[in-house]
Design a protein around this motif. Structure first.
Motif, PDB file in Angstrom:
ATOM      1  N   VAL A   1      64.129  86.532  60.413  1.00 18.68           N
ATOM      2  CA  VAL A   1      63.537  87.551  59.494  1.00 18.68           C
ATOM      3  C   VAL A   1      64.213  88.417  58.668  1.00 18.68           C
ATOM      4  O   VAL A   1      65.401  88.893  59.011  1.00 18.68           O
ATOM      5  CB  VAL A   1      62.646  88.433  60.622  1.00 18.68           C
ATOM      6  CG1 VAL A   1      62.236  89.475  59.978  1.00 18.68           C
ATOM      7  CG2 VAL A   1      61.538  87.425  61.284  1.00 18.68           C
TER       8      VAL A   1
ATOM      9  N   GLN B   1      64.681  92.066  56.423  1.00 18.94           N
ATOM     10  CA  GLN B   1      64.312  93.238  56.266  1.00 18.94           C
ATOM     11  C   GLN B   1      65.196  94.183  55.411  1.00 18.94           C
ATOM     12  O   GLN B   1      66.340  94.200  55.478  1.00 18.94           O
ATOM     13  CB  GLN B   1      64.195  94.124  57.468  1.00 18.94           C
ATOM     14  CG  GLN B   1      63.580  95.545  57.153  1.00 18.94           C
ATOM     15  CD  GLN B   1      63.068  96.199  58.572  1.00 18.94           C
ATOM     16  OE1 GLN B   1      62.463  95.865  59.489  1.00 18.94           O
ATOM     17  NE2 GLN B   1      63.461  97.293  58.518  1.00 18.94           N
TER      18      GLN B   1
ATOM     19  N   ASP C   1      66.224  97.136  54.059  1.00 18.12           N
ATOM     20  CA  ASP C   1      66.273  98.616  54.747  1.00 18.12           C
ATOM     21  C   ASP C   1      66.509  99.653  53.660  1.00 18.12           C
ATOM     22  O   ASP C   1      66.440 100.723  53.715  1.00 18.12           O
ATOM     23  CB  ASP C   1      67.521  98.673  55.586  1.00 18.12           C
ATOM     24  CG  ASP C   1      67.253  97.622  56.715  1.00 18.12           C
ATOM     25  OD1 ASP C   1      66.021  97.662  57.339  1.00 18.12           O
ATOM     26  OD2 ASP C   1      68.169  96.996  56.969  1.00 18.12           O
TER      27      ASP C   1
ATOM     28  N   ASN D   1      68.674  93.688  56.749  1.00 18.99           N
ATOM     29  CA  ASN D   1      69.070  93.520  57.979  1.00 18.99           C
ATOM     30  C   ASN D   1      70.325  94.522  58.840  1.00 18.99           C
ATOM     31  O   ASN D   1      71.305  94.220  59.580  1.00 18.99           O
ATOM     32  CB  ASN D   1      69.242  92.072  58.805  1.00 18.99           C
ATOM     33  CG  ASN D   1      67.976  91.324  58.515  1.00 18.99           C
ATOM     34  OD1 ASN D   1      66.754  91.798  58.211  1.00 18.99           O
ATOM     35  ND2 ASN D   1      68.064  90.150  58.750  1.00 18.99           N
TER      36      ASN D   1
ATOM     37  N   GLN E   1      59.860  96.355  53.649  1.00 23.73           N
ATOM     38  CA  GLN E   1      59.249  94.792  54.034  1.00 23.73           C
ATOM     39  C   GLN E   1      60.061  94.149  55.073  1.00 23.73           C
ATOM     40  O   GLN E   1      61.273  94.127  54.905  1.00 23.73           O
ATOM     41  CB  GLN E   1      58.844  94.066  52.739  1.00 23.73           C
ATOM     42  CG  GLN E   1      57.882  94.282  51.975  1.00 23.73           C
ATOM     43  CD  GLN E   1      57.698  93.175  50.883  1.00 23.73           C
ATOM     44  OE1 GLN E   1      58.417  92.785  50.287  1.00 23.73           O
ATOM     45  NE2 GLN E   1      56.295  93.385  50.489  1.00 23.73           N
ATOM     46  N   GLN E   2      59.223  93.131  55.830  1.00 22.37           N
ATOM     47  CA  GLN E   2      60.046  92.315  56.644  1.00 22.37           C
ATOM     48  C   GLN E   2      59.342  90.953  56.149  1.00 22.37           C
ATOM     49  O   GLN E   2      58.045  91.031  55.913  1.00 22.37           O
ATOM     50  CB  GLN E   2      59.597  92.402  57.972  1.00 22.37           C
ATOM     51  CG  GLN E   2      60.436  93.671  58.812  1.00 22.37           C
ATOM     52  CD  GLN E   2      60.079  93.621  60.064  1.00 22.37           C
ATOM     53  OE1 GLN E   2      59.203  92.907  60.805  1.00 22.37           O
ATOM     54  NE2 GLN E   2      61.167  94.216  60.899  1.00 22.37           N
TER      55      GLN E   2
ATOM     56  N   SER F   1      59.645  86.566  56.437  1.00 18.15           N
ATOM     57  CA  SER F   1      60.299  85.168  57.150  1.00 18.15           C
ATOM     58  C   SER F   1      61.068  84.458  56.197  1.00 18.15           C
ATOM     59  O   SER F   1      60.966  84.728  54.937  1.00 18.15           O
ATOM     60  CB  SER F   1      58.965  84.733  57.878  1.00 18.15           C
ATOM     61  OG  SER F   1      58.401  83.869  56.685  1.00 18.15           O
TER      62      SER F   1
END
Length: 85
Positions: free
Chosen positions: A8, A10, A12, A26, A64-65, A67
């Protein structure tokens, strides 16, 4: 044997300067063109693309996260809530 869940990503944070751009994915600070998780970081206006030759880009917007298949798992910001100054 159980399979590990897909990675995943993300986004930030994102900072765009006149000469460079920085993204935090991440929790890791990355510059435009750097490798990350086997892909190349491409920082654009309001989004980051993780590119891998022959694969679809993974597109991340702040908060957003996503995959590794490109599916948005969560989005903490409502569409249209970010504006440029």
């Amino acid at each position: 044997a159980p399979q590990a869940p897909p990675p995943v990503f993300q986004l930030d944070g994102l900072a765009l300067g006149r000469k460079n751009a920085t993204a935090w994915i991440n929790g890791q600070m990355l510059q435009h063109g750097e490798p990350f998780a086997g892909r190349t970081v491409h920082i654009g206006d309001g989004e980051v693309r993780l590119r891998l030759s022959g694969e679809s880009d993974i597109v991340l917007r702040p908060g957003q996260q996503v995959s590794d298949t490109g599916a948005v798992l969560s989005d903490v910001l409502a569409p249209g809530s970010l504006r440029k100054k």
